[in-house]
Write a protein that holds these residues in place. Structure first.
Motif, PDB file in Angstrom:
ATOM      1  N   PHE A  10       0.828  -1.196   0.000  1.00 35.61           N
ATOM      2  CA  PHE A  10       0.000   0.000   0.000  1.00 35.61           C
ATOM      3  C   PHE A  10       0.867   1.253   0.000  1.00 35.61           C
ATOM      4  N   GLY A  11       0.273   2.357  -0.466  1.00 37.78           N
ATOM      5  CA  GLY A  11       0.918   3.655  -0.396  1.00 37.78           C
ATOM      6  C   GLY A  11       1.519   4.093  -1.714  1.00 37.78           C
ATOM      7  N   TYR A  12       2.338   5.142  -1.663  1.00 34.86           N
ATOM      8  CA  TYR A  12       3.012   5.651  -2.855  1.00 34.86           C
ATOM      9  C   TYR A  12       4.157   4.711  -3.219  1.00 34.86           C
ATOM     10  N   PRO A  13       4.246   4.283  -4.481  1.00 37.88           N
ATOM     11  CA  PRO A  13       5.196   3.208  -4.824  1.00 37.88           C
ATOM     12  C   PRO A  13       6.651   3.619  -4.952  1.00 37.88           C
ATOM     13  N   ALA A  14       6.952   4.888  -5.190  1.00 33.91           N
ATOM     14  CA  ALA A  14       8.338   5.286  -5.448  1.00 33.91           C
ATOM     15  C   ALA A  14       9.209   5.044  -4.212  1.00 33.91           C
ATOM     16  N   PRO A  15      10.284   4.300  -4.340  1.00 31.96           N
ATOM     17  CA  PRO A  15      11.158   4.057  -3.182  1.00 31.96           C
ATOM     18  C   PRO A  15      11.680   5.333  -2.541  1.00 31.96           C
ATOM     19  N   SER A  16      11.941   6.361  -3.355  1.00 34.17           N
ATOM     20  CA  SER A  16      12.503   7.597  -2.811  1.00 34.17           C
ATOM     21  C   SER A  16      11.523   8.349  -1.918  1.00 34.17           C
ATOM     22  N   ALA A  17      10.227   8.087  -2.058  1.00 35.19           N
ATOM     23  CA  ALA A  17       9.246   8.721  -1.179  1.00 35.19           C
ATOM     24  C   ALA A  17       9.207   8.044   0.185  1.00 35.19           C
ATOM     25  N   GLY A  18       9.520   6.755   0.226  1.00 28.61           N
ATOM     26  CA  GLY A  18       9.518   6.021   1.491  1.00 28.61           C
ATOM     27  C   GLY A  18       8.142   5.905   2.113  1.00 28.61           C
ATOM     28  N   LEU A  19       7.100   5.818   1.305  1.00 26.94           N
ATOM     29  CA  LEU A  19       5.729   5.822   1.815  1.00 26.94           C
ATOM     30  C   LEU A  19       4.954   4.584   1.368  1.00 26.94           C
ATOM     31  N   SER A  20       5.630   3.452   1.321  1.00 31.73           N
ATOM     32  CA  SER A  20       5.004   2.178   0.985  1.00 31.73           C
ATOM     33  C   SER A  20       5.023   1.290   2.229  1.00 31.73           C
ATOM     34  N   ARG A  21       3.876   0.649   2.517  1.00 29.73           N
ATOM     35  CA  ARG A  21       3.746  -0.155   3.724  1.00 29.73           C
ATOM     36  C   ARG A  21       2.967  -1.437   3.439  1.00 29.73           C
ATOM     37  N   GLU A  22       2.982  -2.352   4.415  1.00 32.16           N
ATOM     38  CA  GLU A  22       2.311  -3.639   4.256  1.00 32.16           C
ATOM     39  C   GLU A  22       0.796  -3.526   4.363  1.00 32.16           C
ATOM     40  N   THR A  23       0.285  -2.586   5.165  1.00 34.29           N
ATOM     41  CA  THR A  23      -1.151  -2.442   5.362  1.00 34.29           C
ATOM     42  C   THR A  23      -1.588  -1.022   5.029  1.00 34.29           C
ATOM     43  N   TRP A  24      -2.881  -0.862   4.742  1.00 36.37           N
ATOM     44  CA  TRP A  24      -3.395   0.456   4.412  1.00 36.37           C
ATOM     45  C   TRP A  24      -3.355   1.407   5.610  1.00 36.37           C
ATOM     46  N   PRO A  25      -3.732   0.982   6.829  1.00 39.87           N
ATOM     47  CA  PRO A  25      -3.587   1.927   7.953  1.00 39.87           C
ATOM     48  C   PRO A  25      -2.154   2.403   8.146  1.00 39.87           C
ATOM     49  N   GLU A  26      -1.189   1.509   7.966  1.00 42.04           N
ATOM     50  CA  GLU A  26       0.210   1.915   8.103  1.00 42.04           C
ATOM     51  C   GLU A  26       0.598   2.899   7.010  1.00 42.04           C
ATOM     52  N   ALA A  27       0.191   2.607   5.779  1.00 37.47           N
ATOM     53  CA  ALA A  27       0.545   3.479   4.659  1.00 37.47           C
ATOM     54  C   ALA A  27      -0.116   4.841   4.796  1.00 37.47           C
ATOM     55  N   PHE A  28      -1.413   4.848   5.103  1.00 42.95           N
ATOM     56  CA  PHE A  28      -2.105   6.128   5.218  1.00 42.95           C
ATOM     57  C   PHE A  28      -1.553   6.939   6.388  1.00 42.95           C
ATOM     58  N   GLY A  29      -1.247   6.269   7.481  1.00 43.86           N
ATOM     59  CA  GLY A  29      -0.636   6.975   8.609  1.00 43.86           C
ATOM     60  C   GLY A  29       0.689   7.601   8.231  1.00 43.86           C
ATOM     61  N   ALA A  30       1.499   6.882   7.436  1.00 41.39           N
ATOM     62  CA  ALA A  30       2.778   7.435   6.986  1.00 41.39           C
ATOM     63  C   ALA A  30       2.573   8.615   6.053  1.00 41.39           C
ATOM     64  N   MET A  31       1.558   8.539   5.208  1.00 42.16           N
ATOM     65  CA  MET A  31       1.248   9.642   4.307  1.00 42.16           C
ATOM     66  C   MET A  31       0.874  10.897   5.096  1.00 42.16           C
ATOM     67  N   VAL A  32       0.061  10.710   6.129  1.00 46.76           N
ATOM     68  CA  VAL A  32      -0.337  11.854   6.964  1.00 46.76           C
ATOM     69  C   VAL A  32       0.876  12.439   7.678  1.00 46.76           C
ATOM     70  N   GLU A  33       1.709  11.582   8.238  1.00 45.44           N
ATOM     71  CA  GLU A  33       2.900  12.085   8.928  1.00 45.44           C
ATOM     72  C   GLU A  33       3.817  12.831   7.967  1.00 45.44           C
ATOM     73  N   ALA A  34       3.888  12.379   6.724  1.00 43.44           N
ATOM     74  CA  ALA A  34       4.743  13.043   5.730  1.00 43.44           C
ATOM     75  C   ALA A  34       4.251  14.447   5.431  1.00 43.44           C
ATOM     76  N   VAL A  35       2.943  14.618   5.259  1.00 46.95           N
ATOM     77  CA  VAL A  35       2.454  15.962   4.944  1.00 46.95           C
ATOM     78  C   VAL A  35       2.546  16.869   6.170  1.00 46.95           C
ATOM     79  N   LEU A  36       2.413  16.314   7.374  1.00 42.47           N
ATOM     80  CA  LEU A  36       2.606  17.141   8.574  1.00 42.47           C
ATOM     81  C   LEU A  36       4.066  17.582   8.695  1.00 42.47           C
ATOM     82  N   ALA A  37       4.993  16.693   8.336  1.00 44.83           N
ATOM     83  CA  ALA A  37       6.406  17.085   8.337  1.00 44.83           C
ATOM     84  C   ALA A  37       6.676  18.144   7.276  1.00 44.83           C
ATOM     85  N   ASP A  38       6.038  18.014   6.110  1.00 45.32           N
ATOM     86  CA  ASP A  38       6.165  19.047   5.082  1.00 45.32           C
ATOM     87  C   ASP A  38       5.639  20.383   5.593  1.00 45.32           C
TER      88      ASP A  38
END
Length: 331
Positions: A144-172
């Motif tokens: 799940f998540g954004y596939p590009a390795p350089s983004a680092g936002l791919s995970r095994e489950t959707w809650p994990e991936a979506f949580g990482a996506m949210v944390e990424a935009v908060l860091a931005d």
């Protein structure tokens, strides 16, 4: 300000050497940070050359590696018989251009947001788009998540991936000094864990199917292709609705949902009226709308948008974020 990569005709010719001999080069409008060119070849073909610059300092986290994502998605969609441009060449060597290059066939047509449609034609396009979405979402992946390795936002489950996506935009947001309600958003994601976990199959989501990325036949206004797949991700098909209506916060277009169902899909949102259908689907949609609103609010700063529209655009996105959080927090 995010600056597009300057590309000379000689550089274009060097990049396209494996494809053909360049006859003429014409800039195309529309890309926010990629350089997009229409190139005529000596054999009579027209191709599109898209260059995403090597400088990533002003990109949001999820935007890293999106050139490779676009090429991969086009190839997957093309193999599935979906209406996308064929990929002709990819060059990530940086040998000729200071950036990553994707070359596709040039498709004739008019963009939906530039077409003059009556109500009936507009409804037909929206229904066709729903059908295309349903077909796209049949393509599945293994993470799940954004596939590009350089983004680092791919995970095994959707809650994990979506949580990482949210944390990424908060860091931005922190990086660009954009105030966001970090605590409320994180709490909403934690509260939504169970409904997010119900999404167990990674499905291909374009995530940017607004009218500026949909091509129509100029004669009869049939949907002929969708473009700009660089922001695609593996996730919940409901997420697609946010990219198609990026400043939307209320009802979902019933024509789009009808086209989706007619093609064998089901998003769980009933007729698109808030409260219809499956409450968990609406909870997920609100979470995705909140996340997307954060992207829209934050990107204004590194992209240094200008114009009379910017203030209203950012205010609408921020208002949508507050509305979604209020609805998610409601008992």
């Amino acid at each position: 300000m995010l600056t597009k990569t300057a590309v000379t005709d000689d550089q274009v010719a060097a990049v396209l050497a494996p494809v053909g001999t360049v006859r003429d080069v014409e800039p195309l409008a529309g890309g926010l940070f990629a350089t997009v060119l229409r190139v005529g070849l000596a054999d009579g073909r027209d191709v599109v050359v898209k260059v995403t610059g090597a400088d990533t300092t002003r990109l949001l986290r999820y935007e890293h590696g999106i050139s490779g994502t676009e090429a991969a998605v086009y190839r997957l969609a093309h193999r599935a018989g979906l209406p996308v441009p064929a990929v002709l060449h990819v060059d990530a060597s940086r040998q000729h251009v200071d950036g990553d290059v994707v070359v596709t066939e040039h498709l004739a047509g008019v963009l939906w947001n530039g077409a003059d449609l009556d109500d009936g034609a507009a409804r037909a396009v929206r229904r066709s788009l729903g059908a295309v979405m349903a077909r796209l979402h049949r393509i599945t992946g293994d993470r799940f998540g954004y596939p590009a390795p350089s983004a680092g936002l791919s995970r095994e489950t959707w809650p994990e991936a979506f949580g990482a996506m949210v944390e990424a935009v908060l860091a931005d947001a922190d990086r660009w000094d954009v105030p966001l309600p970090h605590g409320r958003l994180r709490a909403a994601v934690r509260a939504g864990h169970e409904v997010l976990a119900a999404v167990t199959t990674p499905r291909l989501v374009h995530a940017d199917l607004w009218p500026g990325n949909v091509l129509l036949d100029p004669a009869d206004h049939r949907l002929t292709a969708f473009l700009d797949a660089e922001r695609a991700l593996w996730g919940d098909p409901v997420f697609e609705l946010v990219g198609a209506d990026q400043l939307g916060a209320g009802a979902v277009d019933p024509e789009l949902l009808a086209g989706y169902r007619e093609t064998g899909g089901e998003l769980g949102l009933g007729d698109g009226t808030p409260g219809a259908g499956d409450p968990s689907a609406w909870t997920r949609l609100r979470l995705y709308r909140a996340y997307f609103a954060c992207l829209l609010v934050v990107e204004v700063v590194p992209r240094a948008y200008t114009g009379d529209w910017v203030e209203g655009y950012a205010a609408t996105a921020r208002g949508n974020l507050e509305r979604m959080l209020d609805e998610l927090e409601a008992p």
